[in-house]
Design a protein around this motif. Sequence first.
Motif, PDB file in Angstrom:
ATOM      1  N   LYS A   1       0.762  -1.169  -0.046  1.00 13.68           N
ATOM      2  CA  LYS A   1      -0.159   0.168   0.024  1.00 13.68           C
ATOM      3  C   LYS A   1       0.863   1.203  -0.098  1.00 13.68           C
ATOM      4  O   LYS A   1       0.581   2.261  -0.631  1.00 13.68           O
ATOM      5  CB  LYS A   1      -1.043  -0.048   1.232  1.00 13.68           C
ATOM      6  CG  LYS A   1      -1.967  -0.793   1.121  1.00 13.68           C
ATOM      7  CD  LYS A   1      -2.949  -0.771   2.272  1.00 13.68           C
ATOM      8  CE  LYS A   1      -4.241  -1.861   2.203  1.00 13.68           C
ATOM      9  NZ  LYS A   1      -4.877  -1.771   3.314  1.00 13.68           N
ATOM     10  N   GLU A   2       1.984   1.344   0.889  1.00 13.64           N
ATOM     11  CA  GLU A   2       3.020   2.216   0.780  1.00 13.64           C
ATOM     12  C   GLU A   2       3.601   2.664  -0.468  1.00 13.64           C
ATOM     13  O   GLU A   2       3.799   3.979  -0.966  1.00 13.64           O
ATOM     14  CB  GLU A   2       3.955   2.249   1.827  1.00 13.64           C
ATOM     15  CG  GLU A   2       3.326   2.223   3.275  1.00 13.64           C
ATOM     16  CD  GLU A   2       4.415   1.917   4.415  1.00 13.64           C
ATOM     17  OE1 GLU A   2       5.564   1.477   3.980  1.00 13.64           O
ATOM     18  OE2 GLU A   2       3.933   1.839   5.482  1.00 13.64           O
ATOM     19  N   MET A   3       3.999   1.405  -1.181  1.00 12.24           N
ATOM     20  CA  MET A   3       4.580   1.665  -2.631  1.00 12.24           C
ATOM     21  C   MET A   3       3.767   2.079  -3.610  1.00 12.24           C
ATOM     22  O   MET A   3       4.066   2.583  -4.569  1.00 12.24           O
ATOM     23  CB  MET A   3       5.326   0.464  -2.969  1.00 12.24           C
ATOM     24  CG  MET A   3       6.591  -0.011  -1.917  1.00 12.24           C
ATOM     25  SD  MET A   3       7.209  -1.719  -2.409  1.00 12.24           S
ATOM     26  CE  MET A   3       7.799  -1.448  -4.064  1.00 12.24           C
ATOM     27  N   GLY A   4       2.485   1.715  -3.590  1.00  9.42           N
ATOM     28  CA  GLY A   4       1.500   2.256  -4.640  1.00  9.42           C
ATOM     29  C   GLY A   4       1.616   1.173  -5.486  1.00  9.42           C
ATOM     30  O   GLY A   4       2.302   0.005  -5.564  1.00  9.42           O
ATOM     31  N   PRO A   5       0.792   1.326  -6.660  1.00  8.21           N
ATOM     32  CA  PRO A   5       0.694   0.434  -7.706  1.00  8.21           C
ATOM     33  C   PRO A   5       2.255   0.156  -8.448  1.00  8.21           C
ATOM     34  O   PRO A   5       2.806   1.062  -8.468  1.00  8.21           O
ATOM     35  CB  PRO A   5      -0.394   0.704  -8.589  1.00  8.21           C
ATOM     36  CG  PRO A   5      -0.642   2.232  -8.368  1.00  8.21           C
ATOM     37  CD  PRO A   5       0.001   2.521  -6.937  1.00  8.21           C
ATOM     38  N   PRO A   6       2.382  -1.177  -9.193  1.00  4.41           N
ATOM     39  CA  PRO A   6       3.638  -1.150  -9.849  1.00  4.41           C
ATOM     40  C   PRO A   6       3.449  -0.367 -11.096  1.00  4.41           C
ATOM     41  O   PRO A   6       2.543   0.169 -11.632  1.00  4.41           O
ATOM     42  CB  PRO A   6       3.642  -2.609 -10.302  1.00  4.41           C
ATOM     43  CG  PRO A   6       2.419  -3.278  -9.750  1.00  4.41           C
ATOM     44  CD  PRO A   6       1.595  -2.140  -8.761  1.00  4.41           C
ATOM     45  N   ASP A   7       4.610   0.020 -11.547  1.00  6.33           N
ATOM     46  CA  ASP A   7       4.984   0.955 -12.889  1.00  6.33           C
ATOM     47  C   ASP A   7       4.197   0.284 -13.907  1.00  6.33           C
ATOM     48  O   ASP A   7       3.434   0.905 -14.974  1.00  6.33           O
ATOM     49  CB  ASP A   7       6.446   1.128 -13.120  1.00  6.33           C
ATOM     50  CG  ASP A   7       6.796   1.911 -12.081  1.00  6.33           C
ATOM     51  OD1 ASP A   7       6.292   2.888 -11.310  1.00  6.33           O
ATOM     52  OD2 ASP A   7       8.026   1.964 -12.082  1.00  6.33           O
ATOM     53  N   TRP A   8       4.257  -0.969 -14.271  1.00  8.49           N
ATOM     54  CA  TRP A   8       3.687  -1.841 -15.490  1.00  8.49           C
ATOM     55  C   TRP A   8       2.157  -1.717 -15.292  1.00  8.49           C
ATOM     56  O   TRP A   8       1.627  -1.786 -16.274  1.00  8.49           O
ATOM     57  CB  TRP A   8       4.343  -3.267 -15.599  1.00  8.49           C
ATOM     58  CG  TRP A   8       3.853  -4.047 -14.264  1.00  8.49           C
ATOM     59  CD1 TRP A   8       4.603  -4.139 -13.101  1.00  8.49           C
ATOM     60  CD2 TRP A   8       2.711  -4.811 -14.236  1.00  8.49           C
ATOM     61  NE1 TRP A   8       4.108  -5.070 -12.255  1.00  8.49           N
ATOM     62  CE2 TRP A   8       2.839  -5.600 -12.943  1.00  8.49           C
ATOM     63  CE3 TRP A   8       1.575  -4.998 -14.917  1.00  8.49           C
ATOM     64  CZ2 TRP A   8       1.620  -6.315 -12.198  1.00  8.49           C
ATOM     65  CZ3 TRP A   8       0.651  -5.963 -14.294  1.00  8.49           C
ATOM     66  CH2 TRP A   8       0.650  -6.580 -13.303  1.00  8.49           C
ATOM     67  N   LEU A   9       1.928  -1.515 -13.962  1.00  6.56           N
ATOM     68  CA  LEU A   9       0.262  -1.669 -14.258  1.00  6.56           C
ATOM     69  C   LEU A   9      -0.385  -0.109 -14.501  1.00  6.56           C
ATOM     70  O   LEU A   9      -1.508  -0.029 -14.964  1.00  6.56           O
ATOM     71  CB  LEU A   9      -0.352  -2.002 -12.575  1.00  6.56           C
ATOM     72  CG  LEU A   9      -1.554  -1.984 -12.382  1.00  6.56           C
ATOM     73  CD1 LEU A   9      -2.312  -3.209 -13.230  1.00  6.56           C
ATOM     74  CD2 LEU A   9      -2.007  -2.449 -10.804  1.00  6.56           C
ATOM     75  N   LEU A  10       0.325   0.771 -14.287  1.00  5.44           N
ATOM     76  CA  LEU A  10       0.127   2.253 -14.552  1.00  5.44           C
ATOM     77  C   LEU A  10       0.241   2.768 -16.055  1.00  5.44           C
ATOM     78  O   LEU A  10      -0.267   3.561 -16.532  1.00  5.44           O
ATOM     79  CB  LEU A  10       0.910   3.312 -13.842  1.00  5.44           C
ATOM     80  CG  LEU A  10       0.690   3.277 -12.401  1.00  5.44           C
ATOM     81  CD1 LEU A  10       1.901   4.212 -11.483  1.00  5.44           C
ATOM     82  CD2 LEU A  10      -0.715   3.578 -11.908  1.00  5.44           C
ATOM     83  N   GLY A  11       1.075   1.486 -16.941  1.00  2.60           N
ATOM     84  CA  GLY A  11       0.999   1.760 -18.219  1.00  2.60           C
ATOM     85  C   GLY A  11       2.476   2.687 -18.531  1.00  2.60           C
ATOM     86  O   GLY A  11       2.288   3.199 -19.625  1.00  2.60           O
TER      87      GLY A  11
END
Length: 111
Positions: free
Chosen positions: A99-109
């Motif tokens: 939760k602290e790291m946030g979503p992964p980069d690949w998921l954000l596009g």
Amino acid sequence: MNKQRRHFADPDKVAILKRHLIDKVPVSDLCDELTLHPNQLYDWLKKFFENGHLAFADGRSRKAADQAKAPKIQQLQAKLVRKNEVMAELMEALTLEKKEMGPPDWLLGSP
């Protein structure tokens, strides 16, 4: 033209074997009377003597074995409870970190 097989109940088998062993009725006479094959009667005798020790088992040795296993069972149950607690702590820590790291980069596009 298949004949249906006859099934003798266990008490009936014991009674037949008793007639042979105690009353000394010959196998041939029993087989003729009951239309059995001698091999069947001898197979019953074999099973009877192979499992005869169970007639004398009173359960004392089983109770002793169960009592001997009780401490081991309690130890394993405590170990399982501890393992579950550790797993719960690790899963909670992992969830918080994600939760602290946030979503992964690949998921954000983002490339």
